[in-house]
Write an enzyme that holds these catalytic residues in place. Sequence first.
Site, mmCIF file in Angstrom:
data_model
loop_
_atom_site.group_PDB
_atom_site.id
_atom_site.type_symbol
_atom_site.label_atom_id
_atom_site.label_comp_id
_atom_site.label_asym_id
_atom_site.label_seq_id
_atom_site.Cartn_x
_atom_site.Cartn_y
_atom_site.Cartn_z
ATOM 1 N N SER A 149 0.821 -1.199 0.000
ATOM 2 C CA SER A 149 0.000 0.000 0.000
ATOM 3 C C SER A 149 0.865 1.263 0.000
ATOM 4 C CB SER A 149 -0.965 -0.039 1.189
ATOM 5 O OG SER A 149 -1.899 0.994 1.101
ATOM 6 N N ARG A 310 -6.835 3.952 -1.460
ATOM 7 C CA ARG A 310 -7.166 5.171 -0.718
ATOM 8 C C ARG A 310 -7.306 6.357 -1.670
ATOM 9 N NH1 ARG A 310 -4.384 2.206 3.014
ATOM 10 N NH2 ARG A 310 -4.971 2.456 5.193
ATOM 11 N N GLU A 399 -13.352 5.192 6.759
ATOM 12 C CA GLU A 399 -12.561 5.432 7.971
ATOM 13 C C GLU A 399 -11.673 6.636 7.733
ATOM 14 O OE1 GLU A 399 -10.108 2.144 9.077
ATOM 15 O OE2 GLU A 399 -8.953 2.151 7.244
#
Length: 573
Positions: A149, A310, A399
Amino acid sequence: MNTHLQLQIQHWLKNDPDPRTQAQLQALIDAGNDAELAARFAGRLEFGTAGLRGVVGAGPMGMNRLVIRQTSAGLGAYLLDQIHDAAERGVVIGYDGRHDSYTFAHDTASVLTAMGIKVRLTAKVAPTPLVAFGVKHFNAAAGIVVTASHNPPQYNGYKVYWENGAQIIPPHDSGIAAKIELAATQAIPFMEQADAIKQGKLIWLNDDYYETYRRGVMHAKVLQNHTAPEKVSLAYTAMHGVGADMAETVLKDAGFTQVYSVAAQREPDGDFPTVNFPNPEEKGAMDLVIAEAKKHGAMLACANDPDADRFAVAVRKDDGEYQMLTGDQVGVLFGHYLLSHASADQRLVGTTIVSSSLLSKIAKGFGVESYTTLTGFKWLMNVGIELSQPDNQFLFAYEEALGYTVGSMVWDKDGLSALVAFAQLTAELAAKGQTIWDRLEQIYREQGFHLNAQVSIALKPDTPNIGAYLREHPPLTIGEHAVVSTDDLKALERRFADGKVEKINLPASDVLTYRLANGARVIVRPSGTEPKIKCYYEVVEPMTAQDTLASAQARAIQAMETFISAHQASLPK
């Protein structure tokens, strides 16, 4: 060097398929670096609910080809045990643009196919959401994506999805870990690629598969707002990751023609040469995309992290400068926007305990209940799947760490569909002569200005156990304000100041939440291993008719500073 360590190293060298990591170990042996060798063999890189993640290097504590093969053998054994048709349903595998990801993914495929499990492997790098999508699309038994990531370049990872398309949660994590321990003591099965293809065990996911995801985004129910896309201009960066091709394509499909990609960061590069840390939240990481936005006078400066799960955005202000929105601000904007357009049977929204409480208030304003989970998309999605009903389908979850799921095409965070949704929200506002700032102000006027902050506090080694101390001495006030309720996720109880107690329906966790009479909140997560706690603060400032966004924010910042120092002063020294 002790005999046990010598034997461990010899065993490792005999089984390691990678000449580079063999040479790395041999160099340490030749240099007599016993301390480093002992550290590399001090245990095993832990397999948890996020799978594996660690620094690439030799030995069982690092990410390397032998660890990947052992992990894959353990996972394969667990799948065959737990899911009766796992071999036929198979596993979807994808990988990011880091240096070792291609090899790790191909090794994984060779181990699983040798165990009789069908593998669908992406023929090129893939954004993480495309792998999560594939588990649902093919009704696979599991999915694996080789990615670290937004970690620094020296890291890599191995992320696992269960048959429902969401990240694994207990008890699967510990079940897989036990199988890996066993696999590490045995010969690892391995099938050459050509044989796997010949036997129909290895199927390539080529461009037509990427097209299937693309069409999914194009036809997603929640992404059909095509109001004035021509009014929006945006700069975009893939941050040296794998998102650019798909991001540009899905934006174009949705009618957005003024899209300016940061050329220096467009192609995958495992060295991440233009950023200190390839995470959009880190200082400086958005500099190039903001510069690109300024060059074109664009409304938005958008980013995906390197595996494109993201999404981050900075928005142009009246003075021509750009301000990054927090993950919570993007989350509440999405919540408000999606609920405004949602059909009566698709209104389920969720967030985590450490994210802003504002989403639940917005949901209430729309007459719907939201759900709250422990931190992490593994919880958000598994609970979302569980709660979703024909008359109350999943709509959105987020989140605060820049993760958003818009609609139910992917049961994980998806920075690509989030990018399209945010551009569509911006276009809808632009068509009315409004901006993202106008919408935020509207939400804050209705619900109060919500400001969130996170502080990690290092404590002295001799400081008492914080969790135990707070449970024995529950605070009645923090600063000048009374504590009206305390959530104890260890006891799974909410205790009110008047003595009333309610049960909490969450997995047990060492977390304490205090809600204050003035609407503020602090969440305390003590560390079980070191004298450190993480505190998540929220303050709520009502907006008066005379307030501007800037004046309400200034007051909230002042209130936050007072709150943080009052809370930290109340902790044991």
